[in-house]
Design an enzyme around this catalytic site. Structure first.
Site, PDB file in Angstrom:
ATOM      1  N   CYS A   6       0.915  -1.198   0.055  1.00  0.00           N
ATOM      2  CA  CYS A   6      -0.083  -0.053   0.009  1.00  0.00           C
ATOM      3  C   CYS A   6       1.040   1.206  -0.072  1.00  0.00           C
ATOM      4  CB  CYS A   6      -0.716  -0.015   1.102  1.00  0.00           C
ATOM      5  SG  CYS A   6      -1.812  -1.264   1.507  1.00  0.00           S
ATOM      6  N   ASP A 408      35.305  14.601  24.083  1.00  0.00           N
ATOM      7  CA  ASP A 408      35.799  15.954  24.663  1.00  0.00           C
ATOM      8  C   ASP A 408      35.604  15.809  25.995  1.00  0.00           C
ATOM      9  OD1 ASP A 408      36.520  18.615  24.555  1.00  0.00           O
ATOM     10  OD2 ASP A 408      34.461  19.117  25.109  1.00  0.00           O
ATOM     11  N   ASP A 605      30.204  19.249  22.621  1.00  0.00           N
ATOM     12  CA  ASP A 605      29.167  20.215  23.128  1.00  0.00           C
ATOM     13  C   ASP A 605      28.389  20.795  21.832  1.00  0.00           C
ATOM     14  OD1 ASP A 605      30.679  21.971  22.286  1.00  0.00           O
ATOM     15  OD2 ASP A 605      31.287  23.001  24.175  1.00  0.00           O
ATOM     16  N   ASP A 609      33.252  22.182  19.315  1.00  0.00           N
ATOM     17  CA  ASP A 609      33.631  21.006  18.831  1.00  0.00           C
ATOM     18  C   ASP A 609      32.968  20.758  17.363  1.00  0.00           C
ATOM     19  OD1 ASP A 609      35.382  20.084  20.931  1.00  0.00           O
ATOM     20  OD2 ASP A 609      33.675  19.558  21.991  1.00  0.00           O
TER      21      ASP A 609
END
Length: 718
Positions: A6, A408, A605, A609
């Site tokens: 369908c 990080d 964050d 970065d």
């Protein structure tokens, strides 16, 4: 829609229209995303074309939920009608043959409501599909039950023809009605299960209140949420949900943000803090200024992210879509071939007829179509409830292949809220004279360490300082001037570049401290050094051990000094660490691992970065409510708890496993079921599958796939 074919039909129909750039159907939640040029094709034309093949396209309908409930009630009523009339047909046909005079006519009368009311949708959609040279699951059901019904009607009205050929004038009313009833039951259960799979979206949408108290000319005015504008002053009383994103102008309270972050501990909020729509104000009265409303709000964007992710398709789904598009015609071919073989080599016409009907009914592209989207909907919804936002199916696929995780340090492994341990001045006279300058300089900096320094110096700050110029050195520090005097605040690298003289005492202090050193310089001489320390998250070591246990290499990259970075690495069990890096150097490390043939995930964050996150095969934004994270990261962790990082990998593995399980069972079911229905066991064992059993097997194959996906809702992620 009732099956994967369908969805394929709807996609094909929409994509064939001029002006449509792309149409993608999500079978699991009955939605379609269409990218089109309004100047070439209208929404009404889109809806009209979909209607031609038997479906209704609802556009911008505010009463959609009410219509869904109405449709659900109709489906339920049809199921009850089918069951009520099918039961006597089944009993009379199977156990009480020839009990009543003119029993075939009585069975015909009982079959009519089932065929033409309860099962009407099968025939209507199948006819519309036929007119467009297409076919779907309804085509198979309509063919199987329709042929059985018409053959039975013919034998009821004119049994002499079959009898004159030496054949029995059998009727198959019980097959037609029981198949329709079982398929309606299967679809009813499937709809309920699919509703549970998409419950996360509904829960998120229900977080916002319907009405809001807006403060106008000092008066409290109750308004619908839709009428709130950016800039409005809004009153939120204790125990109420915060209606929109805003900044607190008056009051303080603790706010429960668990519905967005997965973190149950309330967060203290005061004037100047940001709050988000959908969170719960617990114990204080707040006045806030609306900063984002409607689709611009953070909650709306989360809902949109989750909905798009649930509707996305992993690479394996493309193969499933291709199979679904040719599935029905192939099954019809197998059914005709089965009929021909048994008519030629079988014991009777009835035998050939029954096997053909069984093949048509037992084949199920529904399970194939539901295998991937239901697992995605349930799993991604489960993640959203835990504060893990997945951008799409491709992100989950990449997460499965990750063998190197880069972390990080600040805000990921550590809390990201460094505190000043010590501020050492060259002389006490400089402390009094220059505290104001240092404070003002750090106030203009966007580095995470700047906030800690300004908080520490706030009460020691004297007169206001205005700078004549200001320069930010990314990853190093800041520079400003007052008159002819230049001031610097930053790391050792910046001091070296600017040829700043650092006394032996300040240098020794910085080198001996286990923390991050920020130098403050006046003209060409360092006059102070600030030592900051950021605490490691309590569960960092256990989470990293968990991730390493999955065979993933863990690396930490940081702009901090080697000594501070090494201490964090030793505390958390990270064996590979690279310190004193600039943002572009982090990106270089990602490229280095990729050149080695590794699949790299980068956790940061979402702001500092950005380059490394963009370069990585998969980007994870940690504990960030930033727009950048939500827009660009493959996975956004709404809370900074490292446990959510481990949960993201566990969730990815679980969803991928469920997709594999579902696809295996869907393919296995069809590979086994179709030959059995065609009579493959008859020569050796004399076993012939009843069309009714075939109908039940088909109906519940898709239910089993959805039920397996729903197990993700109860899965432990830690």
């Amino acid at each position: 829609m009732t099956c994967a074919s369908c969805a394929s039909s709807v996609e094909t129909m929409l994509n064939s229209l001029g002006g449509v750039e792309e149409a993608t159907v999500n079978f699991a939640d009955s939605s379609v995303k269409v990218k089109f040029e309004p100047a070439e094709v209208s929404e009404e034309q889109l809806a009209g074309n979909v209607d031609q093949i038997g479906y209704e396209l609802v556009i911008n309908n505010e009463n959609y939920e009410a219509e869904e409930e109405k449709a659900y009630a109709v489906r339920k009523r049809k199921l009850w009608v089918a069951a009520a009339f099918s039961l006597p047909v089944f009993l009379l046909s199977m156990f009480f043959k020839n009990l009543l005079p003119y029993q075939e006519w009585f069975l015909l009368a009982l079959t009519l409501p089932v065929a033409f009311y309860a099962g009407r949708e099968f025939y209507v959609i199948a006819w519309k599909q036929l007119r467009h040279a297409s076919a779907n699951m309804d085509t198979l059901v309509a063919l199987g039950t329709g042929i059985a019904f018409l053959f039975s009607v013919f034998n009821t009205v004119y049994p002499q023809l079959m009898l004159s050929q030496g054949l029995s004038a059998d009727v198959y009313y019980e097959s037609a009605v029981v198949i329709i009833t079982l398929i309606l039951l299967g679809r009813f259960l499937e709809e309920r299960a699919k509703g549970n799979a998409s419950s996360a979206i509904r829960k998120l949408m229900q977080l916002q209140p319907d009405t809001v108290i807006v403060i106008e000319d000092g008066e409290n005015v109750e308004k619908p949420l839709s009428e709130v504008k950016e800039g409005d002053a809004i009153l939120v009383r204790p125990g109420e949900r915060i209606p929109v994103d805003g900044e607190i102008s008056e009051g303080s309270s603790s706010v429960n943000e668990s519905m967005m972050t997965g973190e149950s501990v309330p967060v203290e909020k005061n004037a100047g803090d940001t709050v988000y729509g959908g969170t719960l104000n617990q114990d204080g009265s707040l006045t806030l200024k609306a900063t984002a409303v409607g689709e611009a709000s953070y909650l709306s964007r989360i809902i949109d992210t989750v909905r798009q992710a649930q509707g996305s398709k992993p690479p394996v789904q493309k193969l499933v879509d291709k199979i679904a598009s040719v599935f029905v015609p192939v099954v019809i071919g197998i059914a005709l071939l089965t009929f021909g073989i048994w008519l030629w080599a079988g014991p009777s016409f009835s035998h050939a007829f029954v096997t053909m009907i069984s093949v048509l009914i037992i084949a199920c592209p529904c399970a194939l179509g539901l295998a991937t989207p239901t697992a995605l909907m349930t799993g991604i919804g489960r993640g959203a409830e835990r504060g893990i936002l997945v951008k799409g199916a491709a992100s989950l696929e990449r997460a499965r292949k990750v063998d190197t995780l880069i972390l990080d340090k600040t805000g990921t492994v550590t809390h990201g809220h460094p505190e000043v341990e010590e501020l050492v001045w060259e002389t006490s006279a400089e402390s009094k004279k220059l505290s104001s300058v240092f404070y003002a300089l750090e106030q203009k900096s966007e580095h995470p360490l700047a906030g800690a320094i300004t908080s520490y110096l706030k009460n020691k700050n004297g007169q206001e300082v205005k700078f004549d110029g200001f320069t930010n050195f990314s990853g190093k520090g800041v520079e400003a001037s007052v008159g002819n005097t230049t001031y610097l605040a930053g790391n050792f690298r910046l001091m070296e570049e600017k040829k700043i003289r650092i006394s032996e005492s300040l240098n020794q202090k910085a080198e001996s401290a286990v923390g991050t050193a920020v130098y403050f310089a006046e003209a060409d001489k360092a006059v102070g050094v600030c030592i900051l320390k950021d605490k490691v998250k309590g569960n960092a070591r256990s989470v990293i051990e968990n991730i390493k246990g999955k065979g993933i290499r863990v690396v930490m990259l940081t702009g901090d000094i080697r000594k501070a970075a090494q201490e964090v690495a030793e505390t958390t069990g990270i064996e590979e660490v690279h310190a004193s890096l600039l943002p572009e150097q982090k990106k270089d490390f990602v490229e280095k691992y990729q050149r080695e043939g590794r699949t790299v995930a980068m956790t940061g964050d979402g702001v500092n970065d950005a380059a490394a996150l963009a370069q990585a095969d998969m980007s994870i934004a940690m504990g960030s409510g930033s727009d950048i994270a939500l827009d660009t990261a493959d996975i956004t962790l709404m809370h900074s708890d490292m446990q959510h990082l481990a949960e993201a990998f566990a969730l990815s593995a679980a969803i991928n496993q469920k997709i594999k399980q579902n696809l295996f069972w869907a393919f296995f079911y069809n590979v086994i079921a179709i030959p059995v229905a065609a009579g493959a066991l008859y020569p050796a064992f004399g076993l012939l599958l009843s069309p009714m059993i075939a109908g039940g097997a088909m109906a519940f194959s898709s239910v089993s796939v959805v039920t397996n996906s729903l197990r993700l809702k109860r899965m432990k992620l830690n």
